[in-house]
Scaffold this active site. Sequence first.
Site, PDB file in Angstrom:
ATOM      1  N   ASN A   1     -10.225  -3.191   1.883  1.00 23.78           N
ATOM      2  CA  ASN A   1      -9.871  -3.172   0.469  1.00 23.78           C
ATOM      3  C   ASN A   1     -11.125  -2.937  -0.367  1.00 23.78           C
ATOM      4  O   ASN A   1     -12.243  -2.919   0.156  1.00 23.78           O
ATOM      5  CB  ASN A   1      -9.234  -4.505   0.052  1.00 23.78           C
ATOM      6  CG  ASN A   1      -7.848  -4.709   0.638  1.00 23.78           C
ATOM      7  OD1 ASN A   1      -7.100  -3.762   0.825  1.00 23.78           O
ATOM      8  ND2 ASN A   1      -7.510  -5.957   0.932  1.00 23.78           N
TER       9      ASN A   1
ATOM     10  N   HIS B   1       0.829  -1.216   0.000  1.00 20.74           N
ATOM     11  CA  HIS B   1       0.000   0.000   0.000  1.00 20.74           C
ATOM     12  C   HIS B   1       0.863   1.267   0.000  1.00 20.74           C
ATOM     13  O   HIS B   1       0.487   2.287   0.560  1.00 20.74           O
ATOM     14  CB  HIS B   1      -0.958   0.017   1.196  1.00 20.74           C
ATOM     15  CG  HIS B   1      -1.939  -1.109   1.199  1.00 20.74           C
ATOM     16  ND1 HIS B   1      -3.131  -1.065   0.504  1.00 20.74           N
ATOM     17  CD2 HIS B   1      -1.896  -2.320   1.793  1.00 20.74           C
ATOM     18  CE1 HIS B   1      -3.789  -2.198   0.685  1.00 20.74           C
ATOM     19  NE2 HIS B   1      -3.060  -2.986   1.443  1.00 20.74           N
TER      20      HIS B   1
END
Length: 690
Positions: free
Chosen positions: A149, A76
């Site tokens: 997510n 990320h």
Amino acid sequence: MAESFKYSGNKGHGGELHQKASDQHPTMTTAQGCPVSDDQNSLRAGKRGPGLLEDHIMREKIFHFDHERIPERVVHARGYGAHGYFETYDTLEDLTCADIFQRKGEKTPVFTRFSTVAGNKGSPDLARDVRGFAVKFYTQEGNWDLVGNNIPVFFIQDAMKFPDLVHSAKAEPDRGFPQAQTAHDNFWDFVSLSPESMHMVMWAMSDRAIPRSLRFMEGFGVHTFKFINAKGEEKFVKFHWKPKGGMQSVVWNEALKLNGADPDFHRRDMWESIGNGDFPEWELGVQVFDQQFADEFEFDVFDATKLIPEEQVPVQIVGRMVLDRVVDNFFAETEQVAFCTQNIVPGLDFTPDPLLQGRNFSYLDTQTKRLGGPNFTHIPVNAPKCPMRHFQQDGHMAMHNPKGRVNYEPNSWSGDENNPRECPVHGFKSSKEPEVSGGDKLRYRSETFSDHYSQARQFYLSQTEVEQAHIQSAYVFELSKVEHLPIRERLVSHLLNIDETLANKVAEGLGLQEMPDPAEAAMPTRKDLPVSDALSILKNAPNTFKGRKLGILVSDGFNAEIFESVTNALKSEGANFEIIAPQVGGAKCSKGKHFKADQVINGGPSVLYDAVLVLTTEDGAKKLAAVAEAKDFVSDAYAHMKFIGFTNEAKPLFKAAGLDGKVDDGWIDLEAHSADKFINILRNLRYWER
């Protein structure tokens, strides 16, 4: 308006530039507050002598520069964040005592960060990848981080495998590439040896992995959590974010070209939408169920590779999130924000999900590493907005320590604001867990986690034919980059356990000479799971062009009446447009009014837009027909199934682009259709029949 200063040479300490600037700006200082007289020249022994060690201003400036990069996130790393608020629709006091859900209409500040998983900070936005969707709620009882997510399931069931998953997905270590791509041997070798990954891989090969905008994707908490009310009653809960603008993705060829045309496409879209007042908005939904449902459900609710279809447990909408403010500084906020799955508040709790349990350890550990020590909660973007009272002290960059003599507990000193105690009534309480029978310590994967194919099959069969074709093509593309044939064959052997047609299409696309046998399955694939329409993007089309963008390619003399009617209709719809012209200076319309170009044709390809309109004169179209980028503009729009508005004068350009005779219902003649009719057609977003 920005001031312009002309530097007239070195005038020693300051110069004319700095004298003029200092009359209009506050005085620059060091980090210690010492006023700076010259920020252009280091301190020297004479005009041409060596630098002096005593130059504390230069040393501080260089020292800080040398240390201004912090380690990027292992996963990320590429992210983009914004501030906003969460509004509770109604009280949920019957389900949870979480303070954020107690008062109807209350607005709680939030910070949300979206991200890709595999690439580094400099990777492009439109990589085929999972998107992180992390929300920090600054509640009155502490920070709650819902770290999820845009896909409701994950690759692995146990956190023990997380380093292996990430290592396999990242650039291969001996060569340092490919960046932000899973189309290589290591990733597909890992997942083909990990049947539990098959459900997630199906999602990753779908259009969910290449969203049109961060604004147009769903978010999920992934794991099963617990709600606990004031009576101590417990329910299980899964969290869902539903975009108010609807879901939308791009096609793969479009994603590749977007990464070249604008690798910051998602960032720019978020920045511009907030700047334009078109605030991104999601509704928060919950799936709430009890132990009886968990016991009777086809799969283990603590298995992060499984979801609960909305048809079985409907999503209850409980509030909305609006992102209405960009960050003041990207590094201070987006880069330094620290999300931890362990950050929950009273009224919420964890479940025995082995992936969640490992994340609770990992996130705190990695944030401490990235941000230099345990005091990252002192950074404003991470600091709770409610009072903090504890006896933690010191460490790197401690912004505040306990006041007074007391820094331990229990203590016998009199109570005041600086001498807190635990509160059995209002403090966080962990939920009850039934005692585990058999006291042995085990490394064990529950048999209830053993079905790896059934929900992957359900997901695939729930897609439209267009979406299924995209999944097939994605598998072929990714596996075509795999050099070792056994890895390709192994993956196809798993697909045979999911859907035979899918496996055959992928095998055909790869040119496999022999079809492998189906992979050995721990449990047989269930064929009785019903289609779930909620799993499809196209079955849930938003039926609006709001928040989308039309690209209008013009030349001098373009039709003013059509332009005016279309742009007015776009404004009424809440949509945007950009003008693309042959020159950066823009073009004049048929009424003689000059319009500035937002993009020049060689920098404004049609991939940047949701639909296009070609508004030229015949002479202008002939000139554009000699420009390669103009031909690409219309041919790409056609290839990407976009709606194309036009007038007859534009036909020389279409002919030059090889589109003669390819007119279908996705072409809209603006001389035969009103602007309102045009916008109504654009609400379909794509002409998939092409």
